[in-house]
Scaffold this active site. Structure first.
Site, mmCIF file in Angstrom:
data_model
loop_
_atom_site.group_PDB
_atom_site.id
_atom_site.type_symbol
_atom_site.label_atom_id
_atom_site.label_comp_id
_atom_site.label_asym_id
_atom_site.label_seq_id
_atom_site.Cartn_x
_atom_site.Cartn_y
_atom_site.Cartn_z
ATOM 1 N N TRP A 64 0.835 -1.215 0.000
ATOM 2 C CA TRP A 64 0.000 0.000 0.000
ATOM 3 C C TRP A 64 0.864 1.257 0.000
ATOM 4 O O TRP A 64 0.532 2.239 -0.667
ATOM 5 C CB TRP A 64 -0.943 -0.010 1.200
ATOM 6 C CG TRP A 64 -2.176 -0.828 0.970
ATOM 7 C CD1 TRP A 64 -2.293 -1.914 0.155
ATOM 8 C CD2 TRP A 64 -3.470 -0.622 1.547
ATOM 9 N NE1 TRP A 64 -3.573 -2.405 0.197
ATOM 10 C CE2 TRP A 64 -4.309 -1.649 1.038
ATOM 11 C CE3 TRP A 64 -3.979 0.300 2.451
ATOM 12 C CZ2 TRP A 64 -5.664 -1.744 1.410
ATOM 13 C CZ3 TRP A 64 -5.314 0.195 2.817
ATOM 14 C CH2 TRP A 64 -6.148 -0.808 2.298
ATOM 15 N N ASP A 118 4.467 -0.031 11.398
ATOM 16 C CA ASP A 118 4.117 -1.442 11.536
ATOM 17 C C ASP A 118 4.924 -2.052 12.671
ATOM 18 O O ASP A 118 6.017 -1.565 12.995
ATOM 19 C CB ASP A 118 4.386 -2.210 10.238
ATOM 20 C CG ASP A 118 3.604 -3.519 10.168
ATOM 21 O OD1 ASP A 118 2.609 -3.559 9.413
ATOM 22 O OD2 ASP A 118 3.964 -4.486 10.871
ATOM 23 N N ASP A 147 4.365 -0.267 17.440
ATOM 24 C CA ASP A 147 3.018 -0.792 17.633
ATOM 25 C C ASP A 147 2.032 0.372 17.609
ATOM 26 O O ASP A 147 2.116 1.286 18.431
ATOM 27 C CB ASP A 147 2.941 -1.525 18.976
ATOM 28 C CG ASP A 147 1.578 -2.158 19.232
ATOM 29 O OD1 ASP A 147 0.658 -1.986 18.404
ATOM 30 O OD2 ASP A 147 1.442 -2.832 20.270
ATOM 31 N N LYS A 165 -9.314 -2.019 6.583
ATOM 32 C CA LYS A 165 -9.733 -3.410 6.415
ATOM 33 C C LYS A 165 -10.750 -3.758 7.494
ATOM 34 O O LYS A 165 -10.556 -3.461 8.678
ATOM 35 C CB LYS A 165 -8.535 -4.350 6.520
ATOM 36 C CG LYS A 165 -8.903 -5.831 6.395
ATOM 37 C CD LYS A 165 -7.726 -6.738 6.670
ATOM 38 C CE LYS A 165 -6.740 -6.725 5.532
ATOM 39 N NZ LYS A 165 -5.626 -7.681 5.750
#
Length: 228
Positions: free
Chosen positions: A78, A99, A115, A179
């Protein structure tokens, strides 16, 4: 090698040794997935790149000069698409990514291994952006337990956290893409998004596996907050 129901050649993987059935099925799916092969040819790090390409081709929110935040970015599919479409590689736009996993460098992308659910993550991302964002992307997925109801709540909780971050950092008119998975647990999330954005819908790109409950929530036209 065999043929599937359409007559196309299909790679089969032998069982045996230490390979579990689930690993065999995953490997077969990867070897026979046309988007996996296409990603290798096109230089994308994952087949997920085509999901974002399809969504943006239709809805046009990745505009040259925009600032984009990519949550759960690794391995980087992405981020690659976003950097190209906002012209981050020549300094016109900006892409910042985060990430838990390491992610090799991508031209035009500023990355932090962190995180997103940690306390310091929002402030770190805002610092990396140097201002507000035009688009917040989230392809994050919660770790599953195998208990369907628990997993649904975890997934929705993760999207809710990403949405809350988006409403803190987006410019008016901004876009949030995340998502999600088909379930009845996200009614409250959708209601909140409809209060914060002028357009909210679910989208399922053709490149998203049809046997998966995966889909994406697309919220466009951020209304902004009164304090702004």
């Amino acid at each position: 090698m065999a043929k599937d129901t359409t007559g196309r050649l299909y790679v089969t993987v032998k069982t045996g040794g230490k390979r579990k059935l689930s690993s065999k099925l995953w490997l077969e799916r990867q070897l026979n997935d046309p988007y996996v092969a296409q990603a290798k040819r096109d230089g994308y790090r994952s087949r997920a790149a085509y999901k974002l390409i399809e969504i943006d081709d239709k809805h046009r929110f990745l505009k040259p000069g925009s600032t984009v935040v990519d949550l759960g970015a690794a391995p980087g599919g992405w981020s690659q698409v976003a950097a190209k479409r906002v012209h981050a590689t020549n300094g016109k736009g900006k892409v910042v990514a985060i990430d838990l996993l390491e992610m090799p460098e991508i031209p035009g992308v500023t990355f932090a291994q962190l995180d997103f659910l940690s306390e310091e993550a929002p402030a770190r991302l805002i610092e990396m952006m140097g201002g507000r964002a035009d688009v917040v992307l989230s392809d994050m997925a919660a770790n599953t337990t195998g208990h369907r109801k628990t997993d649904q709540l975890r997934i929705v909780g993760l999207v809710e956290t990403a949405a809350a971050f988006a409403t803190e950092v987006l410019n008016p008119g901004g876009t949030f893409v995340a998502k999600a998975f088909q379930s009845g647990a996200d009614a409250e999330l959708l209601a909140q998004l409809k209060r914060d954005f002028t357009s909210v819908r679910h989208v399922k790109p053709a490149s998203s596996r049809q046997d998966s409950s995966e889909r994406y929530v697309l919220a466009m036209g951020f209304r902004g907050q009164p304090s702004r």
